[in-house]
Design a protein around this motif. Structure first.
Motif, PDB file in Angstrom:
ATOM      1  N   ALA A  43      54.487 -96.969  40.446  1.00  0.00           N
ATOM      2  CA  ALA A  43      54.705 -98.064  39.494  1.00  0.00           C
ATOM      3  C   ALA A  43      55.729 -97.652  38.447  1.00  0.00           C
ATOM      4  O   ALA A  43      56.636 -98.422  38.096  1.00  0.00           O
ATOM      5  N   ALA A  44      55.609 -96.410  37.953  1.00  0.00           N
ATOM      6  CA  ALA A  44      56.559 -95.903  36.961  1.00  0.00           C
ATOM      7  C   ALA A  44      57.953 -95.772  37.567  1.00  0.00           C
ATOM      8  O   ALA A  44      58.960 -96.055  36.906  1.00  0.00           O
ATOM      9  N   HIS A  45      58.009 -95.354  38.830  1.00  0.00           N
ATOM     10  CA  HIS A  45      59.300 -95.223  39.524  1.00  0.00           C
ATOM     11  C   HIS A  45      59.981 -96.588  39.648  1.00  0.00           C
ATOM     12  O   HIS A  45      61.189 -96.707  39.437  1.00  0.00           O
ATOM     13  N   PHE A  46      59.194 -97.594  39.971  1.00  0.00           N
ATOM     14  CA  PHE A  46      59.742 -98.950  40.078  1.00  0.00           C
ATOM     15  C   PHE A  46      60.279 -99.406  38.733  1.00  0.00           C
ATOM     16  O   PHE A  46      61.362-100.012  38.648  1.00  0.00           O
ATOM     17  N   MET A  47      59.532 -99.106  37.671  1.00  0.00           N
ATOM     18  CA  MET A  47      59.931 -99.539  36.334  1.00  0.00           C
ATOM     19  C   MET A  47      61.227 -98.863  35.876  1.00  0.00           C
ATOM     20  O   MET A  47      61.971 -99.426  35.076  1.00  0.00           O
ATOM     21  N   THR A  48      61.494 -97.661  36.385  1.00  0.00           N
ATOM     22  CA  THR A  48      62.677 -96.929  35.935  1.00  0.00           C
ATOM     23  C   THR A  48      63.870 -97.067  36.887  1.00  0.00           C
ATOM     24  O   THR A  48      64.979 -96.650  36.538  1.00  0.00           O
ATOM     25  N   ILE A  77      57.523 -85.433  46.298  1.00  0.00           N
ATOM     26  CA  ILE A  77      58.225 -86.193  47.340  1.00  0.00           C
ATOM     27  C   ILE A  77      57.213 -86.823  48.286  1.00  0.00           C
ATOM     28  O   ILE A  77      56.356 -86.135  48.851  1.00  0.00           O
ATOM     29  N   VAL A  78      57.299 -88.125  48.440  1.00  0.00           N
ATOM     30  CA  VAL A  78      56.414 -88.871  49.328  1.00  0.00           C
ATOM     31  C   VAL A  78      57.267 -89.763  50.224  1.00  0.00           C
ATOM     32  O   VAL A  78      58.053 -90.579  49.721  1.00  0.00           O
ATOM     33  N   ASP A  79      57.122 -89.584  51.533  1.00  0.00           N
ATOM     34  CA  ASP A  79      57.887 -90.367  52.516  1.00  0.00           C
ATOM     35  C   ASP A  79      59.392 -90.296  52.252  1.00  0.00           C
ATOM     36  O   ASP A  79      60.117 -91.291  52.371  1.00  0.00           O
ATOM     37  N   GLY A  80      59.841 -89.117  51.861  1.00  0.00           N
ATOM     38  CA  GLY A  80      61.275 -88.911  51.635  1.00  0.00           C
ATOM     39  C   GLY A  80      61.795 -89.419  50.312  1.00  0.00           C
ATOM     40  O   GLY A  80      62.992 -89.294  50.020  1.00  0.00           O
ATOM     41  N   VAL A  81      60.927 -89.978  49.499  1.00  0.00           N
ATOM     42  CA  VAL A  81      61.325 -90.503  48.188  1.00  0.00           C
ATOM     43  C   VAL A  81      60.826 -89.559  47.097  1.00  0.00           C
ATOM     44  O   VAL A  81      59.665 -89.143  47.115  1.00  0.00           O
ATOM     45  N   THR A  82      61.699 -89.220  46.157  1.00  0.00           N
ATOM     46  CA  THR A  82      61.334 -88.318  45.062  1.00  0.00           C
ATOM     47  C   THR A  82      60.831 -89.119  43.859  1.00  0.00           C
ATOM     48  O   THR A  82      61.507 -90.031  43.383  1.00  0.00           O
ATOM     49  N   TYR A  83      59.644 -88.769  43.408  1.00  0.00           N
ATOM     50  CA  TYR A  83      59.039 -89.443  42.257  1.00  0.00           C
ATOM     51  C   TYR A  83      58.803 -88.419  41.147  1.00  0.00           C
ATOM     52  O   TYR A  83      58.473 -87.261  41.420  1.00  0.00           O
ATOM     53  N   HIS A  84      58.941 -88.874  39.895  1.00  0.00           N
ATOM     54  CA  HIS A  84      58.508 -88.053  38.772  1.00  0.00           C
ATOM     55  C   HIS A  84      56.982 -88.106  38.718  1.00  0.00           C
ATOM     56  O   HIS A  84      56.393 -89.192  38.742  1.00  0.00           O
ATOM     57  N   ASP A  85      56.361 -86.947  38.635  1.00  0.00           N
ATOM     58  CA  ASP A  85      54.891 -86.900  38.611  1.00  0.00           C
ATOM     59  C   ASP A  85      54.395 -87.068  37.174  1.00  0.00           C
ATOM     60  O   ASP A  85      53.774 -86.173  36.594  1.00  0.00           O
ATOM     61  N   ILE A  86      54.656 -88.239  36.630  1.00  0.00           N
ATOM     62  CA  ILE A  86      54.267 -88.520  35.235  1.00  0.00           C
ATOM     63  C   ILE A  86      52.752 -88.602  35.100  1.00  0.00           C
ATOM     64  O   ILE A  86      52.195 -88.258  34.056  1.00  0.00           O
ATOM     65  N   ALA A  87      52.074 -89.047  36.148  1.00  0.00           N
ATOM     66  CA  ALA A  87      50.615 -89.140  36.102  1.00  0.00           C
ATOM     67  C   ALA A  87      49.995 -87.785  35.796  1.00  0.00           C
ATOM     68  O   ALA A  87      49.074 -87.680  34.973  1.00  0.00           O
ATOM     69  N   SER A  88      50.493 -86.737  36.458  1.00  0.00           N
ATOM     70  CA  SER A  88      49.973 -85.390  36.205  1.00  0.00           C
ATOM     71  C   SER A  88      50.301 -84.932  34.790  1.00  0.00           C
ATOM     72  O   SER A  88      49.503 -84.238  34.147  1.00  0.00           O
ATOM     73  N   GLU A  89      51.480 -85.339  34.290  1.00  0.00           N
ATOM     74  CA  GLU A  89      51.868 -85.005  32.913  1.00  0.00           C
ATOM     75  C   GLU A  89      50.887 -85.638  31.919  1.00  0.00           C
ATOM     76  O   GLU A  89      50.469 -85.004  30.943  1.00  0.00           O
ATOM     77  N   ILE A  90      50.528 -86.881  32.193  1.00  0.00           N
ATOM     78  CA  ILE A  90      49.587 -87.595  31.324  1.00  0.00           C
ATOM     79  C   ILE A  90      48.229 -86.912  31.337  1.00  0.00           C
ATOM     80  O   ILE A  90      47.614 -86.690  30.288  1.00  0.00           O
ATOM     81  N   VAL A  91      47.745 -86.599  32.538  1.00  0.00           N
ATOM     82  CA  VAL A  91      46.443 -85.949  32.668  1.00  0.00           C
ATOM     83  C   VAL A  91      46.440 -84.601  31.950  1.00  0.00           C
ATOM     84  O   VAL A  91      45.482 -84.268  31.237  1.00  0.00           O
TER      85      VAL A  91
END
Length: 221
Positions: free
Chosen positions: A48-53, A137-151
């Motif tokens: 969701a965050a990746h989509f927003m950015t 990286i999930v299915d070849g797409v790189t995401y920022h792991d902001i969820a882990s940062e929040i936790v």
């Protein structure tokens, strides 16, 4: 037309419109943040965050958002300074009979919120924007792991306390700001005022509860 940016009424109008825009944004932002505690899979939030950015429309909205922040802050400062200049001497005994509890401390809560926002942006937005956040990286797409940062942040008790305190101050700021924004737009009479006051309380309760719930659940989970 230029008078709208220079007159006192014009400044209040612009600040109110920017404030209403930010009021709406807070609900959207809260809804996305709640994904961290609603779903066990952190990738739900990360996607969701990746989509927003990454979405072009959201990027345009982001520019408008920062513009709204700046407008709200600038006009608020200008109006506050003008009020101080107009009344350089404080009364020996301030007359607050016609001033609500929340309106007395608007500039104070605003300063606290601004400090919190700077820290919050540095912790999350800047990290993600400039590539300092952890990646997955999930299915070849790189995401920022902001969820882990929040936790990780919300596992630190002092940060949790600071975050909740800032959200409470935000709620105090919004109670008056919500009512003031609609009052400036002309919704100030016996019919609308009680409704707006009620909506302000409901809105601020939802915002404070929603944002506070996230660090509490993360910390105790």
């Amino acid at each position: 037309m230029s008078g709208i940016f220079t007159s006192s009424i014009g400044k209040k109008l612009m600040m109110s419109l920017a404030g209403i825009f930010l009021i709406i944004f807070l609900l959207v932002h809260m809804g996305i943040n709640l994904l961290v505690i609603i779903y066990e899979d952190p990738m739900v939030y990360n996607k969701a965050a990746h989509f927003m950015t990454s979405n072009i429309l959201i990027k345009i909205f982001e520019i408008i958002l920062f513009g709204g922040f700046l407008l709200h802050i600038i006009y608020a400062l200008i109006l506050q300074i003008q009020n101080w200049i107009a009344r350089p001497r404080r009364y020996n005994k301030a007359n607050y009979s016609n001033t609500s509890f929340f309106s007395k401390f608007m500039i104070h809560t605003a300063a606290i919120i601004l400090v919190f926002l700077v820290i919050h942006f540095m912790d999350f937005y800047i990290k993600a924007k400039f590539g300092h956040a952890a990646e997955v990286i999930v299915d070849g797409v790189t995401y920022h792991d902001i969820a882990s940062e929040i936790v990780d942040k919300f596992k630190v008790l002092p940060y949790v306390i600071f975050y909740i305190a800032a959200v409470i101050f935000l709620g105090f700021h919004l109670v008056h700001g919500f009512q003031s924004a609609f009052k400036t737009l002309g919704m100030d009479n016996r019919t609308y005022t009680p409704v707006i006051q009620l909506l302000a309380i409901i809105y601020c309760t939802i915002v404070v509860a929603g944002y506070s719930l996230i660090p509490i659940i993360v910390y105790f989970s």
